[in-house]
Design a protein around this motif. Structure first.
Motif, PDB file in Angstrom:
ATOM      1  N   MET A   1       0.820  -1.195   0.000  1.00 59.83           N
ATOM      2  CA  MET A   1       0.000   0.000   0.000  1.00 59.83           C
ATOM      3  C   MET A   1       0.865   1.261   0.000  1.00 59.83           C
ATOM      4  SD  MET A   1      -3.109   0.737  -0.165  1.00 59.83           S
ATOM      5  CE  MET A   1      -4.131   2.126  -0.045  1.00 59.83           C
ATOM      6  N   MET A   2       2.043   1.185   0.640  1.00 52.57           N
ATOM      7  CA  MET A   2       2.925   2.357   0.676  1.00 52.57           C
ATOM      8  C   MET A   2       3.400   2.734  -0.721  1.00 52.57           C
ATOM      9  SD  MET A   2       5.232   1.805   4.119  1.00 52.57           S
ATOM     10  CE  MET A   2       6.647   2.382   3.281  1.00 52.57           C
ATOM     11  N   GLU A   3       3.702   1.720  -1.551  1.00 52.49           N
ATOM     12  CA  GLU A   3       4.150   2.006  -2.907  1.00 52.49           C
ATOM     13  C   GLU A   3       3.063   2.730  -3.697  1.00 52.49           C
ATOM     14  OE1 GLU A   3       5.583  -0.256  -6.987  1.00 52.49           O
ATOM     15  OE2 GLU A   3       5.224  -1.440  -5.193  1.00 52.49           O
ATOM     16  N   ILE A   4       1.843   2.281  -3.535  1.00 53.67           N
ATOM     17  CA  ILE A   4       0.715   2.883  -4.253  1.00 53.67           C
ATOM     18  C   ILE A   4       0.551   4.344  -3.849  1.00 53.67           C
ATOM     19  CG2 ILE A   4      -1.791   2.814  -4.551  1.00 53.67           C
ATOM     20  CD1 ILE A   4      -1.563  -0.269  -4.136  1.00 53.67           C
ATOM     21  N   VAL A   5       0.475   4.592  -2.564  1.00 57.38           N
ATOM     22  CA  VAL A   5       0.291   5.957  -2.048  1.00 57.38           C
ATOM     23  C   VAL A   5       1.474   6.837  -2.446  1.00 57.38           C
ATOM     24  CG1 VAL A   5       0.119   7.348   0.055  1.00 57.38           C
ATOM     25  CG2 VAL A   5      -1.178   5.222  -0.143  1.00 57.38           C
ATOM     26  N   GLY A   6       2.681   6.295  -2.334  1.00 55.11           N
ATOM     27  CA  GLY A   6       3.881   7.051  -2.678  1.00 55.11           C
ATOM     28  C   GLY A   6       3.929   7.460  -4.138  1.00 55.11           C
ATOM     29  N   MET A   7       3.600   6.530  -5.034  1.00 55.23           N
ATOM     30  CA  MET A   7       3.644   6.845  -6.469  1.00 55.23           C
ATOM     31  C   MET A   7       2.586   7.879  -6.835  1.00 55.23           C
ATOM     32  SD  MET A   7       6.159   5.568  -7.950  1.00 55.23           S
ATOM     33  CE  MET A   7       5.660   6.187  -9.532  1.00 55.23           C
ATOM     34  N   VAL A   8       1.398   7.754  -6.275  1.00 54.10           N
ATOM     35  CA  VAL A   8       0.336   8.732  -6.556  1.00 54.10           C
ATOM     36  C   VAL A   8       0.764  10.118  -6.074  1.00 54.10           C
ATOM     37  CG1 VAL A   8      -2.030   9.411  -5.974  1.00 54.10           C
ATOM     38  CG2 VAL A   8      -1.530   7.038  -6.610  1.00 54.10           C
ATOM     39  N   ARG A   9       1.350  10.190  -4.890  1.00 57.71           N
ATOM     40  CA  ARG A   9       1.820  11.484  -4.369  1.00 57.71           C
ATOM     41  C   ARG A   9       2.923  12.081  -5.224  1.00 57.71           C
ATOM     42  NH1 ARG A   9       2.181  10.342   2.128  1.00 57.71           N
ATOM     43  NH2 ARG A   9      -0.058  10.314   2.490  1.00 57.71           N
ATOM     44  N   ILE A  10       3.855  11.239  -5.642  1.00 58.15           N
ATOM     45  CA  ILE A  10       4.964  11.731  -6.471  1.00 58.15           C
ATOM     46  C   ILE A  10       4.426  12.355  -7.750  1.00 58.15           C
ATOM     47  CG2 ILE A  10       6.879  10.965  -7.941  1.00 58.15           C
ATOM     48  CD1 ILE A  10       7.605   8.982  -5.662  1.00 58.15           C
ATOM     49  N   LEU A  11       3.508  11.661  -8.409  1.00 55.51           N
ATOM     50  CA  LEU A  11       2.965  12.190  -9.655  1.00 55.51           C
ATOM     51  C   LEU A  11       2.111  13.432  -9.419  1.00 55.51           C
ATOM     52  CD1 LEU A  11       4.043   9.466 -10.719  1.00 55.51           C
ATOM     53  CD2 LEU A  11       2.115   9.474 -12.265  1.00 55.51           C
ATOM     54  N   GLN A  12       1.341  13.458  -8.345  1.00 54.79           N
ATOM     55  CA  GLN A  12       0.481  14.610  -8.076  1.00 54.79           C
ATOM     56  C   GLN A  12       1.274  15.871  -7.779  1.00 54.79           C
ATOM     57  OE1 GLN A  12      -2.025  13.023  -4.962  1.00 54.79           O
ATOM     58  NE2 GLN A  12      -3.636  12.458  -6.422  1.00 54.79           N
ATOM     59  N   ARG A  13       2.427  15.739  -7.147  1.00 55.89           N
ATOM     60  CA  ARG A  13       3.203  16.938  -6.809  1.00 55.89           C
ATOM     61  C   ARG A  13       4.343  17.222  -7.784  1.00 55.89           C
ATOM     62  NH1 ARG A  13       5.851  14.125  -1.575  1.00 55.89           N
ATOM     63  NH2 ARG A  13       7.561  13.133  -2.658  1.00 55.89           N
ATOM     64  N   SER A  14       4.514  16.382  -8.792  1.00 59.08           N
ATOM     65  CA  SER A  14       5.641  16.557  -9.714  1.00 59.08           C
ATOM     66  C   SER A  14       5.575  17.869 -10.485  1.00 59.08           C
ATOM     67  CB  SER A  14       5.719  15.384 -10.690  1.00 59.08           C
ATOM     68  OG  SER A  14       4.606  15.377 -11.561  1.00 59.08           O
ATOM     69  N   LEU A  15       4.391  18.274 -10.846  1.00 61.27           N
ATOM     70  CA  LEU A  15       4.251  19.515 -11.611  1.00 61.27           C
ATOM     71  C   LEU A  15       4.534  20.733 -10.736  1.00 61.27           C
ATOM     72  CD1 LEU A  15       3.642  20.354 -14.458  1.00 61.27           C
ATOM     73  CD2 LEU A  15       1.228  20.498 -13.870  1.00 61.27           C
ATOM     74  N   SER A  16       4.016  20.753  -9.516  1.00 61.81           N
ATOM     75  CA  SER A  16       4.220  21.915  -8.647  1.00 61.81           C
ATOM     76  C   SER A  16       5.633  21.970  -8.062  1.00 61.81           C
ATOM     77  CB  SER A  16       3.197  21.917  -7.507  1.00 61.81           C
ATOM     78  OG  SER A  16       3.351  20.768  -6.702  1.00 61.81           O
ATOM     79  N   HIS A  17       6.225  20.817  -7.762  1.00 54.11           N
ATOM     80  CA  HIS A  17       7.551  20.796  -7.138  1.00 54.11           C
ATOM     81  C   HIS A  17       8.701  20.791  -8.147  1.00 54.11           C
ATOM     82  CE1 HIS A  17       5.273  19.818  -3.567  1.00 54.11           C
ATOM     83  NE2 HIS A  17       6.378  19.812  -2.823  1.00 54.11           N
ATOM     84  N   ARG A  18       8.518  20.150  -9.270  1.00 59.18           N
ATOM     85  CA  ARG A  18       9.615  19.968 -10.230  1.00 59.18           C
ATOM     86  C   ARG A  18       9.325  20.491 -11.634  1.00 59.18           C
ATOM     87  NH1 ARG A  18      13.270  18.968  -6.601  1.00 59.18           N
ATOM     88  NH2 ARG A  18      13.013  17.057  -5.446  1.00 59.18           N
ATOM     89  N   SER A  19       8.111  20.949 -11.859  1.00 57.72           N
ATOM     90  CA  SER A  19       7.672  21.390 -13.195  1.00 57.72           C
ATOM     91  C   SER A  19       7.856  20.273 -14.229  1.00 57.72           C
ATOM     92  CB  SER A  19       8.429  22.645 -13.634  1.00 57.72           C
ATOM     93  OG  SER A  19       8.204  23.694 -12.728  1.00 57.72           O
TER      94      SER A  19
END
Length: 137
Positions: free
Chosen positions: A1-19
């Protein structure tokens, strides 16, 4: 479950944090993670994330090696690619298993994965007496 939550978070914040927008996801066969990513729709309706299944590539490698073994004509030494001390079904199974395990164990670091894959390759080259090499993309 951690992998799932982690990947979703990474993708959701990738635009705001890393453009950055990640449009390809390299997976290890776990469909739950990818389905959660697509359900979260991290970049809106216009941009979709596609999945590249790494382990499937190694399953196909086994199939291709078996076909090569059946279709192969004689090598420069006059012998076929298959047979004792050469490419056997058992060796093909071991190669695909070791490569699959290597990918799973190093899925968080591409450079470590690359080193480990090459280590498996060179291990098999050194293990064969005839040094019969086959490159399978």
């Amino acid at each position: 479950m951690m992998e799932i939550v982690g990947m979703v978070r990474i993708l959701q914040r990738s635009l705001s944090h890393r453009s950055v927008r990640y449009t390809s996801y390299i997976g290890d066969g776990d469909s739950k993670t990818f389905s959660s990513i697509t359900a979260s729709n991290p970049y809106g309706e216009d941009i979709t994330v596609s999945k590249l299944n790494v382990l499937g590539m190694f399953k196909r490698m086994g199939t291709r090696l078996r076909k090569l073994k059946q279709m192969s004509s004689k090598l420069s030494d006059g012998k076929s690619i298959g047979g004792k001390g050469r490419l056997t079904d058992r060796m093909i199974d071991l190669i695909t298993t070791y490569y699959g395990n290597t990918i799973r164990q190093n899925k968080t670091c591409l450079s470590d994965m690359r080193k480990a894959v090459w280590a498996v390759y060179f291990l098999y080259i050194q293990a064969t007496k005839n040094h019969c090499t086959v490159f399978v993309p």
